[in-house]
Scaffold this active site. Structure first.
Site, PDB file in Angstrom:
ATOM      1  N   GLY A  50      -0.768  -6.987   1.941  1.00 23.06           N
ATOM      2  CA  GLY A  50       0.128  -6.563   3.016  1.00 23.06           C
ATOM      3  C   GLY A  50       0.378  -7.673   4.010  1.00 23.06           C
ATOM      4  O   GLY A  50      -0.274  -8.719   3.992  1.00 23.06           O
ATOM      5  N   SER A  57     -10.316  -5.577   1.112  1.00 27.05           N
ATOM      6  CA  SER A  57      -8.953  -6.095   1.143  1.00 27.05           C
ATOM      7  C   SER A  57      -8.623  -6.845  -0.150  1.00 27.05           C
ATOM      8  O   SER A  57      -9.409  -7.675  -0.615  1.00 27.05           O
ATOM      9  CB  SER A  57      -8.829  -7.029   2.349  1.00 27.05           C
ATOM     10  OG  SER A  57      -7.524  -7.525   2.413  1.00 27.05           O
ATOM     11  N   THR A 112      -3.714  -0.206  -1.765  1.00 28.57           N
ATOM     12  CA  THR A 112      -4.489  -0.215  -3.008  1.00 28.57           C
ATOM     13  C   THR A 112      -4.946   1.190  -3.367  1.00 28.57           C
ATOM     14  O   THR A 112      -4.862   1.602  -4.527  1.00 28.57           O
ATOM     15  CB  THR A 112      -5.684  -1.163  -2.854  1.00 28.57           C
ATOM     16  OG1 THR A 112      -5.178  -2.433  -2.455  1.00 28.57           O
ATOM     17  CG2 THR A 112      -6.442  -1.308  -4.141  1.00 28.57           C
ATOM     18  N   SER A 158      -2.066  -5.053   5.857  1.00 26.01           N
ATOM     19  CA  SER A 158      -3.407  -5.059   5.282  1.00 26.01           C
ATOM     20  C   SER A 158      -4.214  -3.890   5.847  1.00 26.01           C
ATOM     21  O   SER A 158      -4.276  -3.712   7.063  1.00 26.01           O
ATOM     22  CB  SER A 158      -4.078  -6.378   5.631  1.00 26.01           C
ATOM     23  OG  SER A 158      -5.326  -6.406   5.030  1.00 26.01           O
ATOM     24  N   GLY A 159      -4.819  -3.114   4.958  1.00 24.18           N
ATOM     25  CA  GLY A 159      -5.639  -1.986   5.394  1.00 24.18           C
ATOM     26  C   GLY A 159      -4.867  -0.704   5.597  1.00 24.18           C
ATOM     27  O   GLY A 159      -5.411   0.291   6.071  1.00 24.18           O
TER      28      GLY A 159
HETATM   29  N1  LIG Z   1      -5.775   8.102   0.970  1.00 22.38           N
HETATM   30  C1  LIG Z   1      -6.901   7.640   1.491  1.00 22.38           C
HETATM   31  N2  LIG Z   1      -7.923   8.485   1.683  1.00 22.38           N
HETATM   32  C2  LIG Z   1      -9.082   8.049   2.226  1.00 22.38           C
HETATM   33  N3  LIG Z   1      -9.298   6.777   2.609  1.00 22.38           N
HETATM   34  C3  LIG Z   1      -8.310   5.878   2.443  1.00 22.38           C
HETATM   35  C4  LIG Z   1      -7.058   6.260   1.874  1.00 22.38           C
HETATM   36  N4  LIG Z   1      -6.272   5.180   1.841  1.00 22.38           N
HETATM   37  C5  LIG Z   1      -7.009   4.165   2.358  1.00 22.38           C
HETATM   38  N5  LIG Z   1      -8.223   4.575   2.709  1.00 22.38           N
HETATM   39  C6  LIG Z   1      -9.310   3.776   3.309  1.00 22.38           C
HETATM   40  O1  LIG Z   1      -8.739   2.594   3.834  1.00 22.38           O
HETATM   41  C7  LIG Z   1      -9.308   1.444   3.246  1.00 22.38           C
HETATM   42  C8  LIG Z   1      -8.253   0.401   3.065  1.00 22.38           C
HETATM   43  O2  LIG Z   1      -7.330   0.798   2.107  1.00 22.38           O
HETATM   44  P1  LIG Z   1      -6.676  -0.213   1.081  1.00 22.38           P
HETATM   45  O3  LIG Z   1      -5.921   0.608   0.115  1.00 22.38           O
HETATM   46  O4  LIG Z   1      -7.671  -1.131   0.536  1.00 22.38           O
HETATM   47  O5  LIG Z   1      -5.669  -0.991   2.010  1.00 22.38           O
HETATM   48  P2  LIG Z   1      -4.648  -2.116   1.604  1.00 22.38           P
HETATM   49  O6  LIG Z   1      -4.668  -2.247   0.144  1.00 22.38           O
HETATM   50  O7  LIG Z   1      -3.340  -1.620   2.136  1.00 22.38           O
HETATM   51  O8  LIG Z   1      -5.083  -3.331   2.315  1.00 22.38           O
HETATM   52  C9  LIG Z   1      -9.893   1.928   1.934  1.00 22.38           C
HETATM   53  O9  LIG Z   1     -10.992   1.141   1.561  1.00 22.38           O
HETATM   54  C10 LIG Z   1     -10.308   3.341   2.273  1.00 22.38           C
HETATM   55  O10 LIG Z   1     -11.570   3.354   2.882  1.00 22.38           O
HETATM   56 MG   LIG Z   2      -5.150  -3.793  -1.007  1.00 25.93          MG
END
Ligand SMILES: Nc1ncnc2c1ncn2[C@@H]1O[C@H](COP(=O)(O)OP(=O)(O)O)[C@@H](O)[C@H]1O
Ligand SMILES: [Mg+2]
Length: 1003
Positions: free
Chosen positions: A388, A161, A113, A108-109
């Protein structure tokens, strides 16, 4: 050796592809990641797998220029980037007809996404354009914010998330233009609706609605703007920095419009959201009944009333559903009262169900909009963004389910990359060194086994008659799973963990591939049962609100079903199973997301955290398998098809077996032996470099081939044109010749007929006829005679300057008349010339020379024209005074005259005799007739005179000649024109005249 320029090898920070890392160890691996991360290089490859580290800051690497840069480029050609993976996937979908899936994993994080959105936006940017296509793209992209608003929440791990799993199939036509898509959602974490862990929030939409809606809308929804008014909304983290709920609300409303939600649909959705929020505010109190049982009562009717108004439910029906419950078994109805705790349970169950069903409806509704109405074959690209791996302080049923899903994904990764790779080498008969890796199939089995799996145990418990509690469930696990290496519990039958105090009594622990997770069994049974009292679903079905009715179909009394609905665990397992089957039919593309730190902060790289993820993601094994193996493989036939133009023997057709063709090809290209290996059905290429060298050659060759095709086509086209022109020319020429010959023939024919007729007439005719014939001829003769006689009379004068010529009398003599005029003129000019004597001719020649030298240049000239050039003005031969001179001069004197020599000192003139012979000019004293200077004409360089009417002239002597000592002569004479003309004429006879220049200047 094949040389290849790839940026993967040049100008790279660290190593772009871990396969090329030297030496390979876990430390060097992590060091390489860190080194790259510190330089903002967040992407690194392991072969075709992309590792992505969350930068937690916006980097300038997602611009339109970047998209262009990666478009249609080879995977390894540029710096590692998620766009390279997206491009590769899209192109093999479009060009090779292979369905694709993009599998994004990570905790997660970690950025899953975001990665999925980047992939989608890239594909949207590079695929076809056009009004219809753009609309589809817009709808696909805009479905994201809508689902995120309803399905995402702030957690301690991630401010945005995803609390649901999402798999989206994007469908394309044969050209690669998007047609639409299908979204599947997996298990929304609905417990969040009624309760959130500390430091977390409810789903975004609640906060967005309260802060973004207009006052008017809030009033209609019977809401107050203050978050603290609602029990279901956590207060401690209602405001998240960097999240503007109000602005996002408007974005979501716009997005819903784009995805074609009707206004009344949007209204309905918001009403349900409001109802859920208000449900949380219903409180219960207990009331004693006569039968001795306590019954719950709604404490304050106002919220209930408003909910009922919003949803169009009769208040009494809902009120009753919160205080009693009907049990039905074999046509018998029994009503029991609910105590306060049960009433709260019922309320929360209703809220959770309302919300999660609303969410599923949203997905269905979006799917309706983006559905493809296309019957022909489509190509599919699936993007999987699922929650995740999660380890919280307190892990419950949701985490268990989420982590199970991640186990399955890891399994498919292992299956498709590690296992499949090794299997393939064995299948193809290629020598292979086995690589040890951890296969998490055992953990999946622990959870999902049909007989002894944890989910099966849970279902067993839920369906079992008798008292069922979370504790009885744990007891069951303790007996059934005790022997499993990945299962730990305090009361396992083998009592291995009896003294393990990190393991509370109401918990069990699973050693997941990604680490140990402690699950508290509290709530497992309830959550798995997912019970909603039938009275409540019936109450909902009775609502006048159209959407609510749709969401609770089981409330329809006519369709009442006594069978229990499937449990949550069962449903989830089934949908994960379907998903895995679906993924296995597609070509996988992996993005493995890594979280660099726990602080959601940029530029911090916590090594231990990364090391942990690298380990459980099995990245090292991934590299080892890659390195031991071959980077690329392809069936012989397509390989031959692709590269056959690179070898004479295989181009254009290879008649033998494909494998031999490939052998011939590689041998002729002199690819080093260690670079490839022949499998049973496929060729294996060890290094990407080799492959790209082949690709590069192919591209070059295609260009040449294209030029050849062009050349031949152009040649053919021009030749065709030429032949046509040639044919046309022959036709035109033939017709013209025919025409001109016809005309000529006509003329000759007419003439012949006239002559013939005259001759016939002559032959047969009388004397009169003969006379007539003469007369016709005679008439012409007469005209010509007359012409000449007339001309004789009018003939102009013999003067060559007379320009007149009599007018032309007859048209038919036009040419003759002009020609006669020209001849006459030439003739009279000749006559005129003939009358000249030699002497006179010389005089005229001199005059002509004078004219070319001076005419229009010197003012003195016109006066000289009428004066004859006498030459010897002193009568040298007759005058005895000059007899002395005569003796001195052996040659004939051309000119003799008196001139004045100008003294340079005072400008006064002294009279001198000036004599000119063919070779010299001489200056002598006038009185004593003493020669002062004799200058040979070749020594004379130039003569200078002015343009005025004066008589001065300077004779300049060539520098370096014998006469140069005397210097130039400045003389004056009235007969300047004659003197200089003669001087120059004499000069021509002795030396080249051109050497004596005449300078006529204004001074
Ligand atoms: N490629 C990226 N560039 C800039 N910030 C990112 C990037 N990927 C993730 N982030 C930051 O990390 C945070 C969490 O990403 P997210 O994709 O929501 O994580 P997950 O879906 O894996 O839980 C996003 O809200 C964003 O602020
Ligand atoms: Mg996500």
């Amino acid at each position: 050796m094949i040389e290849l320029q790839t940026s993967l090898l040049d100008n790279m920070i660290g190593v772009g592809d871990m396969v090329l890392l030297e030496p390979l160890s876990e430390n060097s691996f992590i060091q390489n990641l860190k080194n790259r991360f510190d330089h903002d290089e967040i992407y690194t490859y392991i072969g075709t797998v992309v590792i992505s580290i969350n930068p937690y800051q916006s980097l300038p690497i997602y611009t339109a220029d970047k998209v262009e840069e990666y478009r249609n480029r080879n995977f390894y050609e540029l710096n590692p980037h998620i766009y390279a993976l997206a491009d590769e996937a899209y192109r093999s979908l479009r060009d090779q007809d292979k369905d694709q899936c993009i599998l994004i994993t990570g905790e997660s994080g970690a950025g899953k996404t975001e990665a999925s959105k980047l992939v989608m936006s890239y594909v949207a940017a590079v695929c076809g354009k056009g009004q219809e296509v753009n609309k589809v793209k817009e709808q696909l992209l805009q479905s994201n914010p809508v689902l995120e608003a309803f399905g995402n929440a702030k957690t301690v791990r991630n401010d945005n998330s995803s609390r649901f799993g999402k798999y989206m199939d994007i469908e394309f036509d044969f050209k690669g233009d998007p047609l639409g898509g299908v979204i599947s959602n997996y298990l929304l974490e609905k417990s969040r609706v009624v309760k959130q862990p500390r430091g977390e929030r409810n789903f975004h939409i609640f906060y967005q609605l309260l802060s973004g809606a207009s006052d008017d809308l809030l009033k209609r929804l019977k809401l107050e703007r203050d978050v603290s008014k609602y029990n279901y909304l956590s207060l401690d983290s209602a405001v998240v920095s960097d999240l503007d709920d109000g602005a996002n609300f408007r974005i979501i409303m716009d997005a819903m419009k784009t995805v074609c939600f009707m206004d009344n649909e949007v209204q309905s959705v918001l009403e349900l959201v409001a109802a859920v929020m208000k449900l949380g505010n219903i409180e219960f109190k207990s009331e004693s009944r006569v039968n001795g049982f306590d019954e719950s009562r709604v404490e304050d009717n106002n919220d209930l009333k408003e909910i009922c108004e919003l949803l169009g439910i009769e208040q009494i029906v809902l009120e009753r559903a919160f205080s009693s419950r009907t049990l039905e078994a074999k046509q018998e109805k029994v009503s029991t009262t609910l105590n306060v705790a049960q009433a709260y349970y019922a309320r929360d169950a209703l809220a959770k169900n309302l919300y999660s069903r609303l969410f599923s409806w949203l997905v269905t509704r979006i799917n309706e909009s983006i559905k493809v109405h296309w019957l022909f074959s489509k190509k599919v690209m699936g993007v999987l963004d699922i929650y995740g791996f999660e380890i919280f302080e307190n892990n419950s049923f949701e985490q268990f389910i989420i982590n199970y899903c991640n186990e399955k994904l890891q399994q498919i990764f292992i299956d498709l990359t590690l296992h499949e790779e090794q299997e393939e080498y064995i299948r193809e008969g290629i020598e292979w060194k086995n690589i040890e890796y951890f296969n998490n199939a055992v953990i999946c089995d622990l959870i999902e086994n049909n007989n002894k799996g944890i989910l099966a145990m849970l279902d067993d418990e839920c369906l079992r008659p008798g008292t069922v509690t979370d504790e009885t469930f744990l007891d069951k696990l303790n007996t059934v799973c005790a022997g499993h290496h990945h299962f730990e519990s305090r009361h396992c039958t083998n009592s291995q963990f009896l003294t393990d105090h990190t393991l509370p009594h109401n918990c069990f622990r699973i050693q997941h591939y990604a680490g140990k997770v402690l699950y508290c069994v509290e709530g497992f049974v309830d959550k798995n049962n997912d019970l909603l009292y039938r009275d409540l679903s019936q109450a909902m079905y009775k609502a006048r609100h159209p959407l609510i009715k749709l969401l609770f179909p089981e409330g329809d009394p006519s369709k009442m079903n006594l069978k229990r609905p499937p449990t949550a665990g069962f449903q989830f397992r089934a949908s994960v199973g379907t998903l895995m089957k679906n993924l296995q039919t597609k070509n996988p593309n992996y993005i493995r997301c890594i979280k660099p730190n726990d602080k959601k902060a940029a530029r911090i790289f916590t090594e231990t955290l990364v090391r942990h993820q690298v380990r459980y993601l099995g990245l090292m094994e991934n590299v080892r398998v890659r390195r031991a193996g071959y980077a690329f493989r392809q069936l012989y036939k397509p390989c031959l098809e692709r590269y056959k133009m690179l070898c004479q023997q295989t181009w254009p057709h290879w008649r033998g077996p494909a494998r031999e063709g490939v052998e011939m090809l590689l041998n002729s290209l002199q690819v080093p032996k260690e670079e490839f290996c022949y499998g049973c059905s496929k060729i294996f290429i060890r290094n990407p470099k080799t492959l790209f060298a082949l690709e590069k050659k192919r591209r070059e060759c295609l260009e040449v081939l294209a030029a050849v095709i062009q050349k031949i086509y152009r040649g053919w086209k021009q030749r065709k044109h030429f032949l046509l022109m040639k044919k046309s020319q022959v036709v035109v020429a033939a017709w013209y010749r025919r025409y001109s010959q016809q005309k000529k023939f006509q003329k000759i024919r007419i003439c012949a007929i006239i002559v013939q007729s005259l001759i016939r007439r002559w032959k047969v005719g009388s004397l009169k006829d003969k006379v007539d014939i003469f007369r016709i001829g005679g008439a012409v003769v007469q005209w010509i005679q007359k012409y000449f006689l007339d001309l004789k009379k009018k003939i102009p004068s013999m003067s060559p300057i007379d320009k007149t010529w009599p007018p032309q009398p007859y048209q038919f003599l036009e040419g003759t008349h002009k020609e006669l005029g020209r001849i006459f003129h030439l003739w009279r000019c000749k006559k005129y010339r003939d009358q000249f004597t030699e002497q006179k001719k010389a005089i005229y020649e001199e005059k002509l020379d004078a004219s070319t030298i001076f005419k229009d240049k010197k003012a003195l000239y016109p006066g000289s024209v009428s004066q004859p050039f006498k030459g010897d003005y002193l009568e040298i031969n007759q005058n005895p005074k000059y007899s002395k001179l005569k003796g001195l001069l052996e040659e004939k004197v051309i000119l003799a005259d008196v001139v004045h020599k100008i003294n340079r000192a005072n400008g006064k003139g002294t009279a001198r005799l000036f004599l000119l012979t063919k070779k010299h000019f001489v200056l002598a004293d006038l009185k004593s007739v003493q020669i002062k200077a004799t200058v040979p004409l070749p020594d004379l360089a130039s003569v200078a005179v002015s343009s005025q009417s004066d008589g001065f002239f300077a004779l300049k002597i060539k520098e370096g000649s014998a006469s140069a000592a005397k210097g130039d002569f400045l003389l004056s004479s009235e007969r300047l024109i004659e003197i200089i003309t003669k001087l120059l004429r004499a000069g021509t006879h002795t030396a080249e005249r051109s050497e004596i220049n005449v300078d006529i200047s204004d001074e």
